[in-house]
Design a protein around this motif. Structure first.
Motif, short mmCIF file in Angstrom:
data_model
loop_
_atom_site.label_atom_id
_atom_site.label_comp_id
_atom_site.label_asym_id
_atom_site.label_seq_id
_atom_site.Cartn_x
_atom_site.Cartn_y
_atom_site.Cartn_z
N TYR A 1 0.80 -1.15 -0.36
CA TYR A 1 0.06 0.08 -0.29
C TYR A 1 0.65 1.43 0.45
N GLY B 1 -4.81 2.11 -0.46
CA GLY B 1 -4.61 0.51 -0.88
C GLY B 1 -6.00 -0.38 -1.78
N TRP B 2 -6.32 -0.67 -2.03
CA TRP B 2 -7.05 -1.87 -2.72
C TRP B 2 -8.60 -2.17 -2.44
N THR C 1 -3.38 6.76 3.66
CA THR C 1 -2.82 6.12 3.23
C THR C 1 -3.81 5.11 1.73
N SER D 1 -7.50 2.83 2.99
CA SER D 1 -6.64 1.60 3.28
C SER D 1 -5.74 1.21 2.66
N THR D 2 -5.67 0.11 4.23
CA THR D 2 -3.43 -0.83 4.02
C THR D 2 -3.61 -1.75 3.23
N ASN D 3 -4.84 -2.36 2.82
CA ASN D 3 -5.34 -3.16 1.70
C ASN D 3 -3.93 -3.85 0.73
N ASN D 4 -3.36 -4.34 0.80
CA ASN D 4 -2.22 -4.33 -0.20
C ASN D 4 -2.73 -4.40 -2.34
#
Length: 442
Positions: free
Chosen positions: A166, A182-183, A180, A192-195
């Motif tokens: 992320y 993310g995905w 942040t 989001s901090t989803n990769n």
């Protein structure tokens, strides 16, 4: 004066008094006196403010700070105001994709306990921060994305072909926050901090880029493909494609730079003299899923766009659920009693299904307890009244011989020879209620 008239006069007086009392109830006079100058802010700020509030007549209730982009309420802070005085709070200035610099509206709304409201409104110029750099955060390292232009950032380094992480920002300005990206739902979103599943056609040196205005990012150019059909992302570690395949047809797999290290399921693929992969089951529709966790291709029969199930005439699919079996290895990926992990037997011809196992690798050598099902999940299953075998290694449970009805086990005193290949074939040509299990050693 009669009693009825007397009581009527009393009631009239009470009601009149109540009405007069209601009419004289003070509404109050809430007063807002901001101590903060609202001059400008950046998207992503936590904007601090101090406001003096008072009402000389009625106790106060709440102070609300509300932020609007155009006419849309995008952020709100509520402060309880029990007494007159100064109150301090913060309101978050949301950071969204594709929102240009402009002027938002900040409203301060003060309310007393009688719901009398006072409101002040301010124009708040907003600007998108143009960060000096961003950071790509992965499970193993962090990479600095340098600014290459307005809102654009890039890092060039030696990366694997699949690079997940992320993105985070530094704080910007006095009221800024670390943001942040993310995905979420197959797209990059703030907060989001989803990769993010960055991917390239090869491992080695290449560039990862991101635009903090549009959220455009690269590379997503890897084309995991089978027979020139691009596989769809299921999650970070699974990609799938539905294909019509013919028996003995060449299967061309592209985009996997380490394909030689993947386990190839012998029930579905065979190599010819030139190392081409040839499809082994009968012609039909199949779903092939690349499992990056276990580095093998899961193949499942389809009926249209749905997973196939056994039909009354014996066509369709048969599934294995239970203990002591798993691909590409029983130690790392046992099926167990987890229906989502059920193995689809290869339909090698009409009404005949096959699974090939190697003792000590894809099947336990000393203990098995699995059975055949009509679907990928609970429901129809083969019990001992519909399944028989003459194998000298494997027996069919009947509920009193050490296995539940239909569950397979190893005969007493028998084990499978480690490293030896066994082919289990389920023959339904005589009917689904007369299934025959054949076990062949190779």
């Amino acid at each position: 004066m009669n009693k009825q008239l007397f009581y009527a006069l009393i009631l009239t007086g009470l009601l009149t008094g109540a009405c007069k009392k209601e009419e004289t109830k003070p509404s109050g006079n809430p007063i807002i006196d901001p101590k903060t100058e609202f001059s400008s802010a950046y998207f992503g700020d936590s904007l601090a403010f101090t406001v003096s509030v008072s009402d000389a007549e009625v106790p106060l209730s709440t102070l609300k700070a509300r932020l609007y982009y155009s006419d849309e309420l995008v952020s709100e802070t509520v402060i309880r105001t029990k007494t007159n005085g100064d109150y301090t709070g913060k309101i978050f200035v949301p950071y969204y994709a594709n929102v240009p610099n402009g002027t938002a509206t900040l409203k301060l709304v003060l309310q007393n306990i009688n719901f009398t409201v006072a409101e002040e409104q301010y124009d708040l110029p907003l600007e998108r921060p143009d960060y000096p750099y961003l950071t790509l955060v992965t499970d193993v390292a962090e990479y600095r994305l340098e600014r290459t232009g307005p809102y654009t950032y890039a890092a060039t380094s030696t990366f694997p072909a699949r690079m997940s992480g992320y993105i985070k920002t530094p704080t910007f300005g006095e009221a800024g926050n670390e943001l942040t990206f993310g995905w979420i739902d197959n797209a990059i979103k703030e907060g989001s901090t989803n990769n993010i599943p960055f991917s390239n056609a090869f491992s080695g040196e290449y560039t990862i880029s991101f635009n903090s205005l549009t959220y455009e990012a690269a590379p997503f150019i890897i084309a995991y493909a089978i027979n020139q059909t691009v596989m769809k992302r299921v999650d970070d570690t699974h990609y799938s494609v539905d294909l019509a395949l013919n028996q003995e047809e060449e299967v061309i797999i592209d985009g996997f730079d380490d394909l030689a290290s993947w386990w190839i399921d012998p029930d579905y693929f065979a190599k010819d003299g030139s190392d081409k992969l040839l499809f082994q089951p009968k012609s039909g529709n199949y779903r092939i899923t690349a499992d990056f966790n276990n580095r093998y291709f899961i193949v499942e029969a389809l009926n249209g766009s749905d997973l196939a199930a056994l039909q009354p005439d014996g066509t369709g699919a048969v599934w294995i659920i239970g203990e002591g079996i798993g691909k590409p290895s029983v130690s790392a990926n046992a099926v167990g009693w987890t229906p989502e992990k059920a193995l689809c037997m290869a339909p090698i011809q009409d009404k005949v299904y096959q699974v090939t196992v190697v003792a000590g690798t894809t099947v336990a050598a000393d203990n098995i307890n699995f059975k055949f099902f009509h679907q990928k999940g609970w429901g129809g299953e083969f019990k001992n009244d519909a399944l028989s075998t003459t194998s000298d290694l494997i027996f069919v449970g009947d509920g009193s011989n050490g296995r539940d009805p239909g569950n397979l086990g190893l005969l007493e005193g028998k084990t499978l020879e480690a490293g030896t290949t066994y082919v289990l074939t389920l023959d339904l040509t005589a009917g689904n209620d007369q299934a025959v299990l054949n076990v062949e050693t190779r």
